[in-house]
Write an enzyme that holds these catalytic residues in place. Structure first.
Site, PDB file in Angstrom:
ATOM      1  N   CYS A  94      33.583 -82.697  67.936  1.00  0.00           N
ATOM      2  CA  CYS A  94      33.530 -83.134  69.334  1.00  0.00           C
ATOM      3  C   CYS A  94      32.133 -83.640  69.739  1.00  0.00           C
ATOM      4  O   CYS A  94      31.728 -84.701  69.312  1.00  0.00           O
ATOM      5  CB  CYS A  94      34.026 -82.009  70.233  1.00  0.00           C
ATOM      6  SG  CYS A  94      34.632 -82.602  71.800  1.00  0.00           S
ATOM      7  N   ARG A 128      40.141 -85.686  81.779  1.00  0.00           N
ATOM      8  CA  ARG A 128      39.703 -84.860  80.650  1.00  0.00           C
ATOM      9  C   ARG A 128      40.873 -84.734  79.679  1.00  0.00           C
ATOM     10  O   ARG A 128      42.038 -84.609  80.101  1.00  0.00           O
ATOM     11  CB  ARG A 128      39.265 -83.468  81.106  1.00  0.00           C
ATOM     12  CG  ARG A 128      37.906 -83.427  81.739  1.00  0.00           C
ATOM     13  CD  ARG A 128      37.292 -82.033  81.659  1.00  0.00           C
ATOM     14  NE  ARG A 128      36.857 -81.713  80.312  1.00  0.00           N
ATOM     15  CZ  ARG A 128      35.702 -82.106  79.786  1.00  0.00           C
ATOM     16  NH1 ARG A 128      34.888 -82.854  80.502  1.00  0.00           N
ATOM     17  NH2 ARG A 128      35.354 -81.797  78.560  1.00  0.00           N
ATOM     18  N   HIS A 194      38.598 -78.379  68.160  1.00  0.00           N
ATOM     19  CA  HIS A 194      37.963 -77.059  68.228  1.00  0.00           C
ATOM     20  C   HIS A 194      38.965 -76.009  67.728  1.00  0.00           C
ATOM     21  O   HIS A 194      40.029 -76.352  67.213  1.00  0.00           O
ATOM     22  CB  HIS A 194      37.622 -76.718  69.679  1.00  0.00           C
ATOM     23  CG  HIS A 194      36.596 -77.592  70.303  1.00  0.00           C
ATOM     24  ND1 HIS A 194      35.244 -77.493  70.026  1.00  0.00           N
ATOM     25  CD2 HIS A 194      36.716 -78.593  71.207  1.00  0.00           C
ATOM     26  CE1 HIS A 194      34.582 -78.379  70.746  1.00  0.00           C
ATOM     27  NE2 HIS A 194      35.435 -79.060  71.465  1.00  0.00           N
TER      28      HIS A 194
HETATM   29  N1  GLN Z   1      30.711 -83.357  76.343  1.00  0.00           N
HETATM   30  C1  GLN Z   1      31.582 -84.121  75.453  1.00  0.00           C
HETATM   31  C2  GLN Z   1      32.842 -84.619  76.196  1.00  0.00           C
HETATM   32  O1  GLN Z   1      33.201 -84.063  77.211  1.00  0.00           O
HETATM   33  C3  GLN Z   1      31.991 -83.281  74.267  1.00  0.00           C
HETATM   34  C4  GLN Z   1      32.844 -82.087  74.662  1.00  0.00           C
HETATM   35  C5  GLN Z   1      33.050 -81.093  73.527  1.00  0.00           C
HETATM   36  O2  GLN Z   1      32.236 -80.948  72.614  1.00  0.00           O
HETATM   37  N2  GLN Z   1      34.167 -80.329  73.638  1.00  0.00           N
HETATM   38  O3  GLN Z   1      33.474 -85.545  75.727  1.00  0.00           O
END
Ligand code: GLN
Length: 245
Positions: A94, A128, A194
């Protein structure tokens, strides 16, 4: 045999238990009698990858990615690019994955010029992308099915110089549009998954370990493990999310 693993920014980039990927790799090596040594490299530390076999970088929030930017640009970026071109095995998740690309423009308009080791860029979106994932790795990435969890606002676009790690069956993946997940370039494997990713995806974990061992020892092999419990956990998630066994 042994493997030297470097965990970059373990205190800053460690969302959703990404550090568990290190534990999983060390345990699957230990069960095979293979030693491993983990070096944790923080902000301000010197990063030396010349005698490292595997680099791991976890995920982080936009703020954390902005915080580590000056440190990344203080020389760690050049060290990572050189090691990747030299064939270092890398798993990056990520935010850490985004960091290997050209840039990340957060939804708030903050532009993080990242290291450009991979031909990709990321732009934050209002939507998101959150949820469980089921993706199918490409043949050159081992062809296994990986289950995970994603939470990112960044939409990543792959350029011609990089291939996807996998294709999405359930979830958003790189951008929720082109059905790609992650990236693969030389021995770099980037993913939005993740979880941590590796404990429920033993076949993918072993692909990473074998890639690193073969780079260091040539014709290394990995004995099969009695990982029925891990495979049952994996299969249970695949069935729950896809209805397929
Ligand atoms: N901050 C980055 C995003 O929101 C990565 C998020 C993450 O590592 N889960 O895309």
């Amino acid at each position: 045999m042994e493997l030297k693993i470097c965990h970059l920014y373990p205190d800053v980039l460690n969302l959703y238990g990404d550090g568990g990927n290190i534990i999983c790799m060390q345990q699957r090596l230990k069960w095979r009698g293979i030693q491993s040594e983990v070096s944790r490299v923080m902000i301000g530390d010197t990063l030396r990858l010349s005698d490292c076999d595997l680099l791991f970088i976890g995920g982080g929030q936009d703020f954390e990615q902005e915080v580590l930017l000056p440190d990344l640009q203080s020389g760690k970026d050049r060290e990572i690019i050189a090691a990747i071109e030299d064939g270092l095995t890398v798993l990056t998740i990520c935010g850490g994955y985004q960091m290997l690309g050209q840039y990340y423009e957060t939804y708030d308009g903050v532009r993080c010029d990242f290291i450009g080791a991979l031909d990709l860029y990321t732009v934050g979106s209002k939507q998101r992308m959150i949820g469980n994932t089921v993706c199918h790795c490409t043949e050159e990435c081992g062809g296994s099915t990986i289950v995970g969890f994603e939470n990112h606002s960044g939409k990543t676009r792959l350029g011609p110089g990089v291939k996807p790690l996998a294709h999405v069956q359930v979830g958003f993946g790189n951008n929720g549009e082109d059905k790609t997940e992650g990236a693969h370039y030389r021995n770099v494997f980037g993913s939005y998954s993740h979880g941590p990713l590796l404990p429920k995806n033993p076949a993918f974990c072993d692909l990473l370990l074998l890639t690193a061992l073969q780079r260091r020892y040539g014709d290394a092999t990995l004995e099969p493990l009695d990982d029925l419990a891990e495979r049952k956990a994996h299969d249970a998630m695949v069935q729950r999310l896809t209805g397929q066994r």
